[in-house]
Design an enzyme around this catalytic site. Sequence first.
Site: not given
Lengths: 350, 746
Positions: B474, B636, B639-640, B646, B709-710, B713
């Site tokens: 998702g 970076r 996809n904004p 997220q 990066k991520g 979470e």
Amino acid sequence: MKNFEFLQPLSAADAVAAWTPDAAYLGGGTNLVDLMKTGAMGPDRVIDITRLPDLDRIETTEDGGLRIGALVRNSDLARDPDLLRAAPMVAEALLAGASGQLRNAATVGGNLMQHTRCPYFMDADAACNRRVPGSGCDARGGAWENSAILGQSAACIATNPSDFCVPLAALGALVDVEGPSGGRTVALEAFHKLPGDTPEAETALEPGELVVALRLPAEAASFAGHSRYLKVRERTSYAFALVSAAAALRMDGGRITEGRLALGSVAARPWRIAEADALLAGAMPDDALFARVAERLLEGAEPSNDTGWKIDLARRTVIRALQMAAAGTPDRLPPLPASPFGPSEVAVHA
Amino acid sequence: MPEDFTRHERFGSNSGQPMTRRDGIAKVTGTATFAADNTRQGLVHAVYVPATIARGHVTALDTEAATHHPGVLGVMTPANRPDLPGDLDAKPTRFSMRIEVLQDDKVRYAGQPIALVMAETLEAATEGARLVRATYEAETPRTRLDDAETFEVETPDFGMPGETVHGDPEAGHAAAAFSIDATYTTAPQYHNAMESHAVVAEWEGDRLVLDTPSQALAMSCEAYAHLFGIPAENVTLRSPYLGGGFGSKAIPTGPLVLAVLAARDLGRPVKLALTRKQMFGPVGHRGQTRQRIRLGADAEGHLTVIDHEALAATSSFETFLESAANASQGLYAANALRSRHKGVRLDIGTPGPMRAPGEASGSAVLECAMDELAEIVDLDPLEFRLRNYAETEPGTGRPYSSKALRDCYDQGAAAFGWADRPRESGTMRDAEGHLVGWGMGTALFAAPMFAAEARATLHADGTATFETSAADMGQGAWTALAQIAADSLGLPMDRVEFRSGHSALPSGGVAGGSAHTATAGGALHAAGGDVLRQLGELAAQQPDSPLFGAGNAQFEARKGRLHIAGEIDRSDALSDILSRAGRVELVGSGNAARGQEVTEQYAMNSHGAVFAEVRIDPDLCQMRVTRLVGAFAAGRIINPRLAESQLLGGMIWGLSFALHEEARHDARTGRIVNADLAEYHVPVNADVQGLEVITVHEDDQHVNALGIKGVGEIAITGTVGAIGNAIRHATGKRIRHFPIRLQDLL
């Protein structure tokens, strides 16, 4: 799921005739079907009443009251102009219940008939006197945090979860039923029973009786200008009440001529005390009065499990509901019906 | 206007674009096929019987009525369970845990499978399961933190140490002019992905075909292969879509393994899907914690010590527990840091990674504690955090690979209007008389990488196919990874086919740890790069190519053409190079994983700052979070739109942690009494207002080739504490448990 016989009668008489002690009437199915899935209920025969004629109408009666068919969907009733005029707090209560999807399916009759949300009632593996007479009450001493503070018994600490029934009780609604020995009318206030030693007798219905309509007397409209339903809960929507209150006042020149109060989610039925209402009659509305009324309404309240906080919350909820009713019914239903949060709280996403 | 290739959000023509989900229409129109949507000829339905006690033994199982129920094919019990070749105590993969697959008569938690009913229809299997009668020898269940002895933890999760100490904590305590010593608790939480765990399993000889949602396709295949004694390549796992995973869908769980076993035994395909109630038990959860945190600061408000001890629950038969105290490492510049974990074994299903495992619970407590100390030091919460801003990683002194946290504080505070916050609690009211409170928290989440592989195939017509077994839960992997893939060959999205969600493809690694885009994306980028390298070699040998002779050049691709890096005028069409070489396609491969050296050299995290506003009815105490502003720096952004989504989602989960989520056990039976989504609360739309996400520009040269990066979470961290702090600011009450309940404020 247990196998069952599925009948779709086309008349109330056929429906009643098809009833057996192991049968269940099916309306919108939003409560019964869930309980059948969990195994808490297992009827041998399911009698689908949604094809019965003429039960999906809302009519004005000769005396100026409203007669609401048992199959009217909650969402239709909540937007009905006659109901909004006569009893806006009933619409507010309906819209504060469940979710849009559920309200589209749920019926008026089913709302009256819905079972407690006590998790031990819904868990087929738990002892529950209401579900299996004499089996015991696992809810007592259990982990349910929303149990009764009024009218509970050694056998049962369940509450009635309905929002809808709370303002109906305050407004003196009547329930028309059909049964094997004909039709009769039951006051909504007497429709749900306190548990006593027989919690399995949830309502005043006799075996086989079927709710066919709900009636709102004409005099209900006299409260329309000063009536509110207030529902306190931790989630803003799609949650059962911790405590709710319906407050209806008839006002004359700043003075209360008559007041009606009902509390929800505190007992196995909407909680009303005539003496509490009587304190309102002829009084000027102020917080001290409202506190006295709340005290009277909650007289004898006792926690079951760890629900002492509910007594305090109920007192505060009564006072606030009375304040809101005294201030007057808003012209339009608020965007968050029955919420303590008004329109200024509504923000759009950035 | 020349294209600007320097801005970080436009490293190619696709990345940096807020593209909508490519699978969106399929999902909203119901044509996306989730695992349980699959059916087969001759399908058998399986439903398991959950234990109704939490601790003890099954002394008798009466399967007579179930067996004779029409449509029931059989009842699998410990007495007749077919052999499972794999060693159940072995850990074939990094995230493997012991599972309950009818190996004995012991009951370890309520809801554990004690039998499996197989039938021709779901209805018959369901009724068959209901008809199985178990007799138990029950012992008193242990479901609360004080119900059992604690034990010292060697490693709470993922191989991290149970205790980490930097500096001298005792000296830090002694040097403190101001200090706090507070104990907080957090509730058990259950993942509750919208899509329940499900499998459709079919055997073809010794080959196994599974439709099942998976966050880690290759790892799942290995685990199934181990259990069933077949080579991993004999397992085909299809997982094109997941209806959420949240950490719970990376490894096989007991009920699903039983269905696979049933399929082998019956020689027929078997489907099993968990009910919502069954999601509370055998498929992991976030364990409850009790955390003691002691902070000290000197007279100027510089932290002398962060001393964080977490007691966390795990099951009676596994070790995973919430590594909450580790959240105090790596964030604030204290002279001394100590994170310690203790465990307690309860009669519950094994906890597992869930929505920032450890970080969420630990950050909630750390951020509240920071505000508690800020009050004593008499500093604004933001000023206090800035005063303890870490320029290098506390304890280790390692440089951060990048850290734009100061910008996050600045931009978040400005957007929120933090400067207007009165220091005193209980002083703000809105027009309706509601108490208003503002709070904040710092967000931190590590930026790890797993290992992934990818394949890129350039076709003669100039289109390309990219393949990796990634997982779209998702979050948008179908879209963001395709953007990276297309950019690696300089192609527009519609010239690229992206294949994913199937175990026959190169391993996309694990969709977890907020590392999937970096890892699988890195592999796709490398695979495209391998194609370019080969194309360059070909072109350099082709006299007709403008690139002839450019043997040792670095190449890059833009708009379907291969360029010598930095030379905008010298290029050749990708398809021309292939056709001159007489090739119909060219295959490149790539992989991504972080090297040991850079891992040791840099501290790598995503950072952020979350600001929360709550309004609380002063009498009824009903609470609403009316604004959440989060500013995040996460390298970076591919996809904004998806990244923002997220981050919004993470903040909502933070709200959920702070005010709603709690599984409640009946202490007598050990059963969870609110195991449904009517009573296990998560926020609904009406609870979510005024959300704002700011993504702060951040270039990172070290974290990986793409600088990613991520964002998966991080946003749950920071948010929980921010809300707790806002409630304190509104009411003057410091509530030291989560979720914070209405009755706490009465």
